[in-house]
Write a protein that holds these residues in place. Structure first.
Motif, PDB file in Angstrom:
ATOM      1  N   LEU A  73      71.519  55.083  14.489  1.00  0.00           N
ATOM      2  CA  LEU A  73      70.985  56.326  14.651  1.00  0.00           C
ATOM      3  C   LEU A  73      71.740  57.025  15.982  1.00  0.00           C
ATOM      4  CD1 LEU A  73      67.189  55.412  14.422  1.00  0.00           C
ATOM      5  CD2 LEU A  73      68.674  56.372  12.753  1.00  0.00           C
ATOM      6  N   ALA A  74      72.858  56.833  16.336  1.00  0.00           N
ATOM      7  CA  ALA A  74      73.858  57.490  17.281  1.00  0.00           C
ATOM      8  C   ALA A  74      73.652  58.846  17.245  1.00  0.00           C
ATOM      9  CB  ALA A  74      75.047  56.812  17.241  1.00  0.00           C
ATOM     10  N   TYR A  75      73.582  59.372  15.871  1.00  0.00           N
ATOM     11  CA  TYR A  75      73.625  60.922  15.745  1.00  0.00           C
ATOM     12  C   TYR A  75      72.509  61.325  15.263  1.00  0.00           C
ATOM     13  CZ  TYR A  75      78.547  60.095  16.720  1.00  0.00           C
ATOM     14  OH  TYR A  75      79.915  59.882  17.278  1.00  0.00           O
ATOM     15  N   ALA A  76      71.353  60.494  15.359  1.00  0.00           N
ATOM     16  CA  ALA A  76      69.992  61.074  14.958  1.00  0.00           C
ATOM     17  C   ALA A  76      69.461  61.733  16.001  1.00  0.00           C
ATOM     18  CB  ALA A  76      69.148  59.951  14.419  1.00  0.00           C
ATOM     19  N   LEU A 126      60.752  45.857  22.897  1.00  0.00           N
ATOM     20  CA  LEU A 126      61.773  46.688  24.107  1.00  0.00           C
ATOM     21  C   LEU A 126      63.184  46.418  23.787  1.00  0.00           C
ATOM     22  CD1 LEU A 126      59.778  46.148  27.281  1.00  0.00           C
ATOM     23  CD2 LEU A 126      59.750  48.020  25.772  1.00  0.00           C
ATOM     24  N   PHE A 127      63.391  45.598  23.329  1.00  0.00           N
ATOM     25  CA  PHE A 127      65.038  45.585  22.692  1.00  0.00           C
ATOM     26  C   PHE A 127      65.073  46.425  21.642  1.00  0.00           C
ATOM     27  CE2 PHE A 127      65.838  41.952  25.810  1.00  0.00           C
ATOM     28  CZ  PHE A 127      67.112  41.830  25.915  1.00  0.00           C
ATOM     29  N   GLU A 128      64.066  46.545  20.743  1.00  0.00           N
ATOM     30  CA  GLU A 128      64.337  47.207  19.362  1.00  0.00           C
ATOM     31  C   GLU A 128      64.333  48.533  20.005  1.00  0.00           C
ATOM     32  OE1 GLU A 128      64.767  46.402  16.428  1.00  0.00           O
ATOM     33  OE2 GLU A 128      63.457  44.484  15.868  1.00  0.00           O
ATOM     34  N   VAL A 129      63.558  49.013  20.877  1.00  0.00           N
ATOM     35  CA  VAL A 129      63.341  50.297  21.380  1.00  0.00           C
ATOM     36  C   VAL A 129      64.655  50.673  22.019  1.00  0.00           C
ATOM     37  CG1 VAL A 129      62.167  51.850  23.099  1.00  0.00           C
ATOM     38  CG2 VAL A 129      60.771  50.300  21.614  1.00  0.00           C
ATOM     39  N   ALA A 130      65.387  49.994  22.897  1.00  0.00           N
ATOM     40  CA  ALA A 130      66.326  50.292  23.479  1.00  0.00           C
ATOM     41  C   ALA A 130      67.507  50.585  22.598  1.00  0.00           C
ATOM     42  CB  ALA A 130      66.806  49.269  24.580  1.00  0.00           C
ATOM     43  N   ALA A 131      67.762  49.647  21.705  1.00  0.00           N
ATOM     44  CA  ALA A 131      68.699  49.908  20.696  1.00  0.00           C
ATOM     45  C   ALA A 131      68.636  51.188  19.689  1.00  0.00           C
ATOM     46  CB  ALA A 131      68.671  48.477  19.571  1.00  0.00           C
ATOM     47  N   ILE A 132      67.562  51.466  19.424  1.00  0.00           N
ATOM     48  CA  ILE A 132      67.205  52.628  18.673  1.00  0.00           C
ATOM     49  C   ILE A 132      67.331  53.928  19.389  1.00  0.00           C
ATOM     50  CG2 ILE A 132      65.518  54.377  17.598  1.00  0.00           C
ATOM     51  CD1 ILE A 132      63.802  51.677  17.100  1.00  0.00           C
ATOM     52  N   TYR A 133      67.259  53.929  20.662  1.00  0.00           N
ATOM     53  CA  TYR A 133      67.763  55.178  21.603  1.00  0.00           C
ATOM     54  C   TYR A 133      69.141  55.196  21.933  1.00  0.00           C
ATOM     55  CZ  TYR A 133      62.669  56.618  21.964  1.00  0.00           C
ATOM     56  OH  TYR A 133      61.504  57.044  21.777  1.00  0.00           O
ATOM     57  N   GLY A 134      69.847  54.177  21.485  1.00  0.00           N
ATOM     58  CA  GLY A 134      71.298  54.204  21.823  1.00  0.00           C
ATOM     59  C   GLY A 134      71.674  53.511  22.806  1.00  0.00           C
ATOM     60  N   PHE A 135      71.133  52.564  23.452  1.00  0.00           N
ATOM     61  CA  PHE A 135      71.479  51.771  24.552  1.00  0.00           C
ATOM     62  C   PHE A 135      71.812  50.326  24.238  1.00  0.00           C
ATOM     63  CE2 PHE A 135      68.747  55.179  26.048  1.00  0.00           C
ATOM     64  CZ  PHE A 135      69.669  55.660  27.064  1.00  0.00           C
ATOM     65  N   GLN A 220      50.003  50.184  24.671  1.00  0.00           N
ATOM     66  CA  GLN A 220      50.018  50.571  26.265  1.00  0.00           C
ATOM     67  C   GLN A 220      51.816  50.472  26.340  1.00  0.00           C
ATOM     68  OE1 GLN A 220      48.623  51.883  28.729  1.00  0.00           O
ATOM     69  NE2 GLN A 220      49.942  51.554  30.435  1.00  0.00           N
ATOM     70  N   LEU A 221      52.341  49.297  25.923  1.00  0.00           N
ATOM     71  CA  LEU A 221      53.759  49.286  25.968  1.00  0.00           C
ATOM     72  C   LEU A 221      54.422  50.192  25.353  1.00  0.00           C
ATOM     73  CD1 LEU A 221      55.968  47.297  27.108  1.00  0.00           C
ATOM     74  CD2 LEU A 221      55.900  45.898  24.921  1.00  0.00           C
ATOM     75  N   GLY A 222      54.078  50.435  24.164  1.00  0.00           N
ATOM     76  CA  GLY A 222      54.709  51.466  23.161  1.00  0.00           C
ATOM     77  C   GLY A 222      54.971  52.925  23.768  1.00  0.00           C
ATOM     78  N   THR A 223      53.912  53.545  24.293  1.00  0.00           N
ATOM     79  CA  THR A 223      53.676  54.475  25.086  1.00  0.00           C
ATOM     80  C   THR A 223      54.476  54.618  26.289  1.00  0.00           C
ATOM     81  OG1 THR A 223      51.260  54.791  24.134  1.00  0.00           O
ATOM     82  CG2 THR A 223      52.078  56.276  26.120  1.00  0.00           C
ATOM     83  N   THR A 224      54.312  53.629  27.026  1.00  0.00           N
ATOM     84  CA  THR A 224      55.181  53.781  28.297  1.00  0.00           C
ATOM     85  C   THR A 224      56.862  53.527  28.002  1.00  0.00           C
ATOM     86  OG1 THR A 224      53.488  52.498  29.423  1.00  0.00           O
ATOM     87  CG2 THR A 224      55.784  52.415  30.350  1.00  0.00           C
ATOM     88  N   ALA A 225      56.966  52.793  26.760  1.00  0.00           N
ATOM     89  CA  ALA A 225      58.611  52.765  26.613  1.00  0.00           C
ATOM     90  C   ALA A 225      59.071  54.051  26.000  1.00  0.00           C
ATOM     91  CB  ALA A 225      58.628  51.636  25.311  1.00  0.00           C
ATOM     92  N   ILE A 226      58.382  54.852  25.057  1.00  0.00           N
ATOM     93  CA  ILE A 226      58.646  56.250  24.674  1.00  0.00           C
ATOM     94  C   ILE A 226      58.893  57.104  25.779  1.00  0.00           C
ATOM     95  CG2 ILE A 226      58.125  57.994  23.326  1.00  0.00           C
ATOM     96  CD1 ILE A 226      56.619  56.216  21.243  1.00  0.00           C
ATOM     97  N   HIS A 227      58.067  57.404  26.577  1.00  0.00           N
ATOM     98  CA  HIS A 227      58.038  58.024  27.781  1.00  0.00           C
ATOM     99  C   HIS A 227      59.109  57.712  28.657  1.00  0.00           C
ATOM    100  CE1 HIS A 227      54.820  60.617  26.994  1.00  0.00           C
ATOM    101  NE2 HIS A 227      54.085  59.322  27.055  1.00  0.00           N
ATOM    102  N   ALA A 228      59.375  56.332  28.956  1.00  0.00           N
ATOM    103  CA  ALA A 228      60.465  55.892  30.022  1.00  0.00           C
ATOM    104  C   ALA A 228      61.831  56.274  29.278  1.00  0.00           C
ATOM    105  CB  ALA A 228      60.369  54.466  30.172  1.00  0.00           C
ATOM    106  N   TYR A 229      61.927  56.106  28.030  1.00  0.00           N
ATOM    107  CA  TYR A 229      63.496  56.216  27.566  1.00  0.00           C
ATOM    108  C   TYR A 229      63.449  57.959  27.187  1.00  0.00           C
ATOM    109  CZ  TYR A 229      64.958  51.691  26.901  1.00  0.00           C
ATOM    110  OH  TYR A 229      65.326  50.335  27.067  1.00  0.00           O
ATOM    111  N   HIS A 230      62.588  58.543  26.876  1.00  0.00           N
ATOM    112  CA  HIS A 230      62.578  60.142  27.204  1.00  0.00           C
ATOM    113  C   HIS A 230      62.939  60.633  28.392  1.00  0.00           C
ATOM    114  CE1 HIS A 230      59.922  61.307  23.394  1.00  0.00           C
ATOM    115  NE2 HIS A 230      60.996  60.607  23.269  1.00  0.00           N
TER     116      HIS A 230
END
Length: 244
Positions: A73-76, A126-135, A220-230
């Motif tokens: 999703l690099a260009y998503a 969290l690894f999945e989240v990081a990868a989705i956001y391109g890290f 709780q983790l999901g909400t925090t992760a989304i805001h942290a990567y935003h």
């Protein structure tokens, strides 16, 4: 900045405001009680638990890296990435809920087994989240970022604010951090979940508590992760996320 991004930014600012609002009396009392209990526990026990959680987390980090696929999703758009992150959360939350109910129904021994299982589910998510956001999760600094997101989700208010400051200035701070403070990491996490996990050990009652607790902990983790990567994306991509 499109409508979705503007709303995401507003949500981020609201979340930040809540994070820095005053701590409730109940939370202050709970933290004091936990600190008093920790003071009674012998130092050798603290060290054993610190070493155990450190090894557990490191093993999970290595395993998660092997099983996490690189995001396509690099260009998503931010909205597309967020939707996938929430879809992943639904899957991991369901897994954690079933696992919590199963171990909770098994009494003390399976209840204790829930601790490392739930920890691995959270880190993997969290690894999945990081990868989705391109890290790149193979990068050591990205793994440290993941651990700080985890710590932001499961700490008392004082530590949350301190961790937020680190993440808010990550490009500068990452060069100063060579290793996690494992003693603080494990103690904050234990203090955050101890009460509900003790209730999970009660025979006949543990299944309900385990399922409910794990569901909410993943939420709780999901909400925090989304805001942290935003937070990170809005700061690192000024050309893409500039208010009109």
């Amino acid at each position: 900045m499109n409508h979705y991004e503007r709303k995401a930014y507003e949500d981020l600012m609201e979340w930040k405001w809540e994070l820095f609002s005053k701590t409730s009396l109940f939370k202050k009392f709970s933290k004091k009680a936990q600190t008093k209990i920790n003071g009674i526990i012998p130092e050798k026990v603290h060290q054993v638990m610190t070493d155990g959680i450190q090894q557990m987390v490191k093993m999970t980090l290595f395993g998660s890296d092997l099983t996490t696929k690189k995001s396509e999703l690099a260009y998503a758009s931010l909205q597309e990435k967020d939707e996938l992150v929430r879809e992943k959360l639904t899957i991991y939350r369901r897994t954690a809920t079933v696992e919590g109910a199963g171990t909770g129904a098994g009494g003390i021994f399976l209840g204790i087994a829930d601790f490392p299982l739930l920890l691995s589910i959270k880190i993997k998510y969290l690894f999945e989240v990081a990868a989705i956001y391109g890290f790149d999760t193979k990068d050591y600094s990205e793994r440290l970022f993941i651990l700080h997101v985890f710590q932001l989700a499961f700490s008392d208010d004082r530590k949350k604010r301190e961790t937020f400051h680190t993440l808010d200035n990550w490009n500068e701070k990452k060069h100063e951090i060579t290793e996690m403070d494992w003693r603080t990491f494990q103690q904050e996490y234990r203090d955050y979940i101890d009460l509900v996990k003790l209730l999970q050990l009660i025979p006949g009652f543990g299944a309900i508590v385990g399922a409910y607790a794990n569901y909410n902990l993943l939420d709780q983790l999901g909400t925090t992760a989304i805001h942290a990567y935003h937070l990170r994306l809005f700061k690192e991509s000024p050309l893409d996320y500039v208010e009109e």
